[in-house]
Scaffold this motif. Sequence first.
Motif, PDB file in Angstrom:
ATOM      1  N   ASP A 249       0.792  -1.057  -0.183  1.00 41.74           N
ATOM      2  CA  ASP A 249       0.122  -0.113  -0.022  1.00 41.74           C
ATOM      3  C   ASP A 249       0.922   1.168   0.123  1.00 41.74           C
ATOM      4  O   ASP A 249       2.114   1.137   0.218  1.00 41.74           O
ATOM      5  CB  ASP A 249      -1.019  -0.096   1.217  1.00 41.74           C
ATOM      6  N   SER A 250       0.339   2.339  -0.292  1.00 48.15           N
ATOM      7  CA  SER A 250       1.265   3.574  -0.603  1.00 48.15           C
ATOM      8  C   SER A 250       1.538   3.910   0.875  1.00 48.15           C
ATOM      9  O   SER A 250       2.811   4.554   0.666  1.00 48.15           O
ATOM     10  CB  SER A 250       0.056   4.668  -1.107  1.00 48.15           C
ATOM     11  N   GLU A 251       1.024   3.807   1.880  1.00 44.76           N
ATOM     12  CA  GLU A 251       1.641   4.125   3.288  1.00 44.76           C
ATOM     13  C   GLU A 251       2.858   3.460   3.642  1.00 44.76           C
ATOM     14  O   GLU A 251       3.685   3.837   3.946  1.00 44.76           O
ATOM     15  CB  GLU A 251       0.468   3.867   4.375  1.00 44.76           C
ATOM     16  N   GLN A 252       2.944   2.156   3.187  1.00 40.60           N
ATOM     17  CA  GLN A 252       4.028   1.407   3.238  1.00 40.60           C
ATOM     18  C   GLN A 252       5.056   1.834   2.650  1.00 40.60           C
ATOM     19  O   GLN A 252       6.477   1.947   3.044  1.00 40.60           O
ATOM     20  CB  GLN A 252       3.869  -0.237   2.983  1.00 40.60           C
ATOM     21  N   ASN A 253       4.799   2.064   1.138  1.00 43.92           N
ATOM     22  CA  ASN A 253       5.834   2.678   0.369  1.00 43.92           C
ATOM     23  C   ASN A 253       6.495   3.981   0.947  1.00 43.92           C
ATOM     24  O   ASN A 253       7.765   4.315   0.993  1.00 43.92           O
ATOM     25  CB  ASN A 253       5.264   3.022  -1.223  1.00 43.92           C
ATOM     26  N   LEU A 254       5.709   4.817   1.389  1.00 41.98           N
ATOM     27  CA  LEU A 254       6.080   6.024   1.959  1.00 41.98           C
ATOM     28  C   LEU A 254       7.090   5.966   3.213  1.00 41.98           C
ATOM     29  O   LEU A 254       8.181   6.556   3.387  1.00 41.98           O
ATOM     30  CB  LEU A 254       4.939   7.060   2.418  1.00 41.98           C
ATOM     31  N   SER A 310       7.338  12.994   3.614  1.00 40.70           N
ATOM     32  CA  SER A 310       7.306  12.179   2.329  1.00 40.70           C
ATOM     33  C   SER A 310       6.140  12.472   1.886  1.00 40.70           C
ATOM     34  O   SER A 310       4.996  12.720   2.382  1.00 40.70           O
ATOM     35  CB  SER A 310       7.697  10.807   2.685  1.00 40.70           C
ATOM     36  N   SER A 311       6.045  12.592   0.525  1.00 40.86           N
ATOM     37  CA  SER A 311       4.695  12.353  -0.203  1.00 40.86           C
ATOM     38  C   SER A 311       5.067  11.939  -1.647  1.00 40.86           C
ATOM     39  O   SER A 311       6.098  11.800  -2.197  1.00 40.86           O
ATOM     40  CB  SER A 311       4.370  13.972  -0.619  1.00 40.86           C
ATOM     41  N   SER A 312       3.911  11.298  -1.991  1.00 39.33           N
ATOM     42  CA  SER A 312       4.058  10.611  -3.563  1.00 39.33           C
ATOM     43  C   SER A 312       3.933  11.679  -4.649  1.00 39.33           C
ATOM     44  O   SER A 312       3.399  12.836  -4.529  1.00 39.33           O
ATOM     45  CB  SER A 312       2.721   9.819  -3.774  1.00 39.33           C
ATOM     46  N   THR A 313       4.912  11.336  -5.583  1.00 36.82           N
ATOM     47  CA  THR A 313       4.889  11.958  -6.789  1.00 36.82           C
ATOM     48  C   THR A 313       4.406  11.241  -8.035  1.00 36.82           C
ATOM     49  O   THR A 313       3.989  10.386  -7.775  1.00 36.82           O
ATOM     50  CB  THR A 313       6.493  12.629  -7.064  1.00 36.82           C
ATOM     51  N   GLU A 314       4.558  11.851  -9.135  1.00 34.22           N
ATOM     52  CA  GLU A 314       4.251  11.145 -10.470  1.00 34.22           C
ATOM     53  C   GLU A 314       5.350  10.379 -10.711  1.00 34.22           C
ATOM     54  O   GLU A 314       6.321  10.256 -10.132  1.00 34.22           O
ATOM     55  CB  GLU A 314       4.335  12.236 -11.757  1.00 34.22           C
ATOM     56  N   ASN A 315       4.925   9.230 -11.685  1.00 32.75           N
ATOM     57  CA  ASN A 315       5.931   8.108 -11.959  1.00 32.75           C
ATOM     58  C   ASN A 315       5.944   7.400 -10.837  1.00 32.75           C
ATOM     59  O   ASN A 315       7.311   6.818 -10.981  1.00 32.75           O
ATOM     60  CB  ASN A 315       7.144   8.862 -12.610  1.00 32.75           C
ATOM     61  N   ASN A 316       5.237   7.171 -10.111  1.00 34.98           N
ATOM     62  CA  ASN A 316       5.176   6.188  -9.074  1.00 34.98           C
ATOM     63  C   ASN A 316       6.863   6.169  -7.887  1.00 34.98           C
ATOM     64  O   ASN A 316       7.158   5.631  -7.735  1.00 34.98           O
ATOM     65  CB  ASN A 316       5.413   4.505  -9.509  1.00 34.98           C
ATOM     66  N   ARG A 317       7.055   7.584  -7.870  1.00 39.35           N
ATOM     67  CA  ARG A 317       8.299   8.010  -6.961  1.00 39.35           C
ATOM     68  C   ARG A 317       7.684   8.778  -5.807  1.00 39.35           C
ATOM     69  O   ARG A 317       6.457   8.940  -5.733  1.00 39.35           O
ATOM     70  CB  ARG A 317       8.986   9.129  -7.844  1.00 39.35           C
ATOM     71  N   ILE A 318       8.479   8.702  -4.761  1.00 41.36           N
ATOM     72  CA  ILE A 318       8.182   9.208  -3.584  1.00 41.36           C
ATOM     73  C   ILE A 318       9.200  10.629  -3.301  1.00 41.36           C
ATOM     74  O   ILE A 318      10.556  10.156  -3.453  1.00 41.36           O
ATOM     75  CB  ILE A 318       8.244   8.359  -2.525  1.00 41.36           C
ATOM     76  N   LYS A 319       8.875  11.739  -2.790  1.00 45.45           N
ATOM     77  CA  LYS A 319       9.770  12.885  -2.645  1.00 45.45           C
ATOM     78  C   LYS A 319       9.947  12.766  -1.171  1.00 45.45           C
ATOM     79  O   LYS A 319       8.870  12.851  -0.097  1.00 45.45           O
ATOM     80  CB  LYS A 319       9.159  14.016  -3.118  1.00 45.45           C
ATOM     81  N   THR A 320      10.794  12.919  -0.219  1.00 49.59           N
ATOM     82  CA  THR A 320      11.308  12.938   1.094  1.00 49.59           C
ATOM     83  C   THR A 320      12.105  14.318   1.223  1.00 49.59           C
ATOM     84  O   THR A 320      12.950  14.468   0.244  1.00 49.59           O
ATOM     85  CB  THR A 320      12.220  11.758   1.596  1.00 49.59           C
ATOM     86  N   ILE A 347      12.751   9.207  -4.642  1.00 49.37           N
ATOM     87  CA  ILE A 347      13.041   7.697  -4.320  1.00 49.37           C
ATOM     88  C   ILE A 347      11.976   6.904  -5.023  1.00 49.37           C
ATOM     89  O   ILE A 347      10.707   7.279  -5.051  1.00 49.37           O
ATOM     90  CB  ILE A 347      12.788   7.417  -2.751  1.00 49.37           C
ATOM     91  N   GLY A 348      12.392   5.715  -5.739  1.00 52.46           N
ATOM     92  CA  GLY A 348      11.631   4.892  -6.395  1.00 52.46           C
ATOM     93  C   GLY A 348      12.250   3.490  -6.505  1.00 52.46           C
ATOM     94  O   GLY A 348      13.299   3.269  -5.990  1.00 52.46           O
ATOM     95  N   TYR A 349      11.443   2.606  -7.149  1.00 52.72           N
ATOM     96  CA  TYR A 349      11.935   1.325  -7.302  1.00 52.72           C
ATOM     97  C   TYR A 349      12.866   1.039  -8.617  1.00 52.72           C
ATOM     98  O   TYR A 349      12.569   1.659  -9.735  1.00 52.72           O
ATOM     99  CB  TYR A 349      10.518   0.280  -7.437  1.00 52.72           C
ATOM    100  N   GLU A 350      13.782   0.468  -8.491  1.00 57.78           N
ATOM    101  CA  GLU A 350      14.752   0.256  -9.448  1.00 57.78           C
ATOM    102  C   GLU A 350      15.306  -1.452  -9.381  1.00 57.78           C
ATOM    103  O   GLU A 350      15.703  -1.696  -8.310  1.00 57.78           O
ATOM    104  CB  GLU A 350      16.222   1.003  -9.498  1.00 57.78           C
ATOM    105  N   ASN A 351      15.053  -2.111 -10.397  1.00 59.00           N
ATOM    106  CA  ASN A 351      14.998  -3.616 -10.224  1.00 59.00           C
ATOM    107  C   ASN A 351      14.466  -4.084  -8.890  1.00 59.00           C
ATOM    108  O   ASN A 351      15.235  -4.987  -8.234  1.00 59.00           O
ATOM    109  CB  ASN A 351      16.469  -3.950 -10.026  1.00 59.00           C
ATOM    110  N   ASP A 352      13.105  -3.791  -8.815  1.00 56.62           N
ATOM    111  CA  ASP A 352      12.478  -4.343  -7.300  1.00 56.62           C
ATOM    112  C   ASP A 352      12.792  -3.744  -6.314  1.00 56.62           C
ATOM    113  O   ASP A 352      12.562  -4.376  -5.228  1.00 56.62           O
ATOM    114  CB  ASP A 352      12.285  -5.782  -7.601  1.00 56.62           C
TER     115      ASP A 352
END
Length: 364
Positions: A249-254, A310-320, A347-352
């Motif tokens: 979920d988004s909270e866990q990603n943050l 932290s907050s969610s941004t476009e392209n499934n990235r997170i800004k801290t 921050i985002g996922y790269e190679n999972d």
Amino acid sequence: LMAGIISILKIYDNWNSKELTINNPIVNVVADTTTSLDLKSIIHEAEKSVIQVEGQNETSTITGSGFLYNEKGDIITNAHVIQDADAIYVRTSNAEIYPAAVIGIGENDDIAVIRVLQLAGRSTLPLEEDTLAEIGDEVIALGSPHGFQNTVTLGIISGTERNFSVDGFDYSNAYQISAQISHGNSGGPLIKRETGEIIGVNSVGTQDGTIGFSIPIIEVLDQIKQWSNEAQNEQLHFSNVTDLIRSSDSEQNLEGAEYVTDYFLESISIRDYVGAYTLLGSSLQSELTYTEFRNSYIDVVNLDFAEISSSSTENNRIKTTTEVTIERKIPNKEETEKETYLFEFQIGYENDQLKILNYSSSEK
């Protein structure tokens, strides 16, 4: 002849009565160099071996802890953390996510070992295999209570040889500790403050959190070694880690992004430049060599940072973002200077795996 004998006796008596002194500069160099290990260094090194363990089934997710045991990628944890799991995943200290497979689980003893192939070859903390701890020994308990990865509590061994049963598991000769053990700490390491060695597996605590119990590593080490030696990788079943990432979920990603940011800054503070550099994404590493990265922080004397947002941004990235105060040594001087910056991380996922894809700072 008699005069000679008397003279010799007087010389001996005079020599024997004098205090013998040694004035040798070589002797003066010898001194007691025994020093206690730095607490912050012990914790930082231990965090690299501490793993957050997540056991999932159709109805729930159980979060616990574990720690790397050997170069095969084997992780020691509690049996009650994974006993009902259909799939098991681990999160490392630098927020990497990998699938795990069970190689041994106790029926009566609350101990289990899981294997993560991607962690093979990683360094591990030393185990105290010969001597039991004593009442009064200072200890450090690490774990992931309530999902807060790598939480540290300090205490002492307040009792030994505790015997009891909880949820079908028998605990024999357990350590009673004053360091708090709560939900999520289960399976984490108990470390002896004096030596930095792992002496136990944190297992259960009282409801009020005032007393915890840890299984002495000596009591279960033979069984752990047997499981590890008998396990064959080709016979193990590993889940697909991509499924876990998609279901997060988004909270866990943050929370994961904030943890990556925290670990990055903490690594620089402790002068672990390699650990910080490994958190950078491939594009950043291609633009900035490790030597260049290290040289940009080598003169940092102290680094403090405020609460991370932290907050969610476009392209499934997170800004801290966080405010960082850096104290640097002034070149060719004994003085230092402090400056405060606003750091922003993408921050985002790269190679999972969660990585720092970009970051910038501006002076306040």
